[in-house]
Write a protein that holds these residues in place. Structure first.
Motif, PDB file in Angstrom:
ATOM      1  N   ASN A 101       0.860  -1.184   0.000  1.00  0.00           N
ATOM      2  CA  ASN A 101       0.000   0.000   0.000  1.00  0.00           C
ATOM      3  C   ASN A 101       0.896   1.233   0.000  1.00  0.00           C
ATOM      4  OD1 ASN A 101      -1.552   2.237   1.462  1.00  0.00           O
ATOM      5  ND2 ASN A 101      -3.149   0.732   1.043  1.00  0.00           N
ATOM      6  N   SER A 124       0.745   3.872   1.505  1.00  0.00           N
ATOM      7  CA  SER A 124       0.980   4.422   2.841  1.00  0.00           C
ATOM      8  C   SER A 124       2.266   3.880   3.452  1.00  0.00           C
ATOM      9  CB  SER A 124      -0.208   4.125   3.761  1.00  0.00           C
ATOM     10  OG  SER A 124      -0.331   2.736   3.966  1.00  0.00           O
ATOM     11  N   PHE A 145       5.222   6.157   3.428  1.00  0.00           N
ATOM     12  CA  PHE A 145       5.245   7.147   4.508  1.00  0.00           C
ATOM     13  C   PHE A 145       5.560   6.525   5.869  1.00  0.00           C
ATOM     14  CE2 PHE A 145       2.557   8.704   1.102  1.00  0.00           C
ATOM     15  CZ  PHE A 145       3.215   9.893   0.804  1.00  0.00           C
ATOM     16  N   VAL A 146       4.978   5.358   6.132  1.00  0.00           N
ATOM     17  CA  VAL A 146       5.231   4.680   7.406  1.00  0.00           C
ATOM     18  C   VAL A 146       6.698   4.240   7.463  1.00  0.00           C
ATOM     19  CG1 VAL A 146       4.657   2.673   8.836  1.00  0.00           C
ATOM     20  CG2 VAL A 146       2.830   3.947   7.672  1.00  0.00           C
ATOM     21  N   THR A 167       9.132   7.324   7.494  1.00  0.00           N
ATOM     22  CA  THR A 167       9.160   7.989   8.802  1.00  0.00           C
ATOM     23  C   THR A 167      10.002   7.198   9.789  1.00  0.00           C
ATOM     24  OG1 THR A 167       6.980   8.957   8.434  1.00  0.00           O
ATOM     25  CG2 THR A 167       7.744   8.831  10.711  1.00  0.00           C
ATOM     26  N   SER A 219       0.265   3.988  13.259  1.00  0.00           N
ATOM     27  CA  SER A 219      -0.219   3.986  11.877  1.00  0.00           C
ATOM     28  C   SER A 219      -1.177   2.823  11.646  1.00  0.00           C
ATOM     29  CB  SER A 219       0.942   3.960  10.886  1.00  0.00           C
ATOM     30  OG  SER A 219       1.757   2.838  11.080  1.00  0.00           O
ATOM     31  N   LEU A 224      -4.669   3.395  10.088  1.00  0.00           N
ATOM     32  CA  LEU A 224      -4.918   2.843   8.749  1.00  0.00           C
ATOM     33  C   LEU A 224      -5.786   1.585   8.772  1.00  0.00           C
ATOM     34  CD1 LEU A 224      -1.286   3.250   7.376  1.00  0.00           C
ATOM     35  CD2 LEU A 224      -3.268   4.653   6.763  1.00  0.00           C
ATOM     36  N   LEU A 264      -8.417  -0.167   6.279  1.00  0.00           N
ATOM     37  CA  LEU A 264      -7.715  -0.488   5.038  1.00  0.00           C
ATOM     38  C   LEU A 264      -7.165  -1.912   5.010  1.00  0.00           C
ATOM     39  CD1 LEU A 264      -5.807   2.866   4.384  1.00  0.00           C
ATOM     40  CD2 LEU A 264      -7.979   2.084   3.403  1.00  0.00           C
ATOM     41  N   ILE A 298      -4.234  -3.229   5.779  1.00  0.00           N
ATOM     42  CA  ILE A 298      -2.903  -3.325   5.172  1.00  0.00           C
ATOM     43  C   ILE A 298      -2.105  -4.459   5.811  1.00  0.00           C
ATOM     44  CG2 ILE A 298      -0.754  -2.094   4.701  1.00  0.00           C
ATOM     45  CD1 ILE A 298      -2.505   0.514   4.820  1.00  0.00           C
TER      46      ILE A 298
END
Length: 145
Positions: A27, A29, A32-33, A36, A73, A77, A83, A85
């Motif tokens: 995914n 995201s 970003f996860v 970070t 997260s 998420l 989601l 994930i």
């Protein structure tokens, strides 16, 4: 700030890509996860109080950072937005299906790579630091130096 963002993006893309290879999908995201988490662990290594610690101590701190980011997260998420994930609810010792001891151990073992990669990127992109091999940092972890 530009330096941090570039390291965030490079390492986030690497995480996103590796996750895609290992899981068969990723995914967006995760850029970003992963970015970070990797950039924060790398940023810690810029402070003498941190990098003077033994590698296993740095790995414990880095793993803690990753687990906090993964838990927060995951709650946003997966639990809040639905989601789906990742779901560790079938894993022993999981917390709300977002983190578990098995993956904490994996993150711990990946921390030397994260530390080395951040240092290597800083050396290649910004001429900061000194060269050392990835093998050296894993040897330090195994020997407890």
């Amino acid at each position: 700030m530009v330096k941090w963002l570039s390291l965030f993006f490079i390492m986030g893309m690497m995480y996103f890509t590796l996750e895609g290879f290992f899981r068969g999908w990723a995914n967006i995201s995760m850029l970003f996860v992963g970015g970070t988490a990797a950039a924060l662990v790398g940023q810690l290594n810029q402070y003498p109080k941190y990098y003077s610690l033994k590698i296993w101590q740095q790995c414990l701190i880095g793993t803690g950072i990753v687990l906090v980011i993964e838990f927060i997260s995951g709650m946003v998420l997966n639990a809040w937005l639905g989601l789906g994930i990742w779901d560790y609810s079938s894993q022993w010792g999981n917390i709300y299906g977002q983190i578990c001891p098995k993956f904490a151990l994996i993150w711990f073992c990946l921390m030397p790579f994260n530390i080395w990669l951040d240092d290597w990127l800083r050396l290649k992109l910004y001429r900061e630091g000194e060269h050392y091999s990835l093998t050296e940092i894993y040897q330090e972890l195994v020997t407890g130096k």
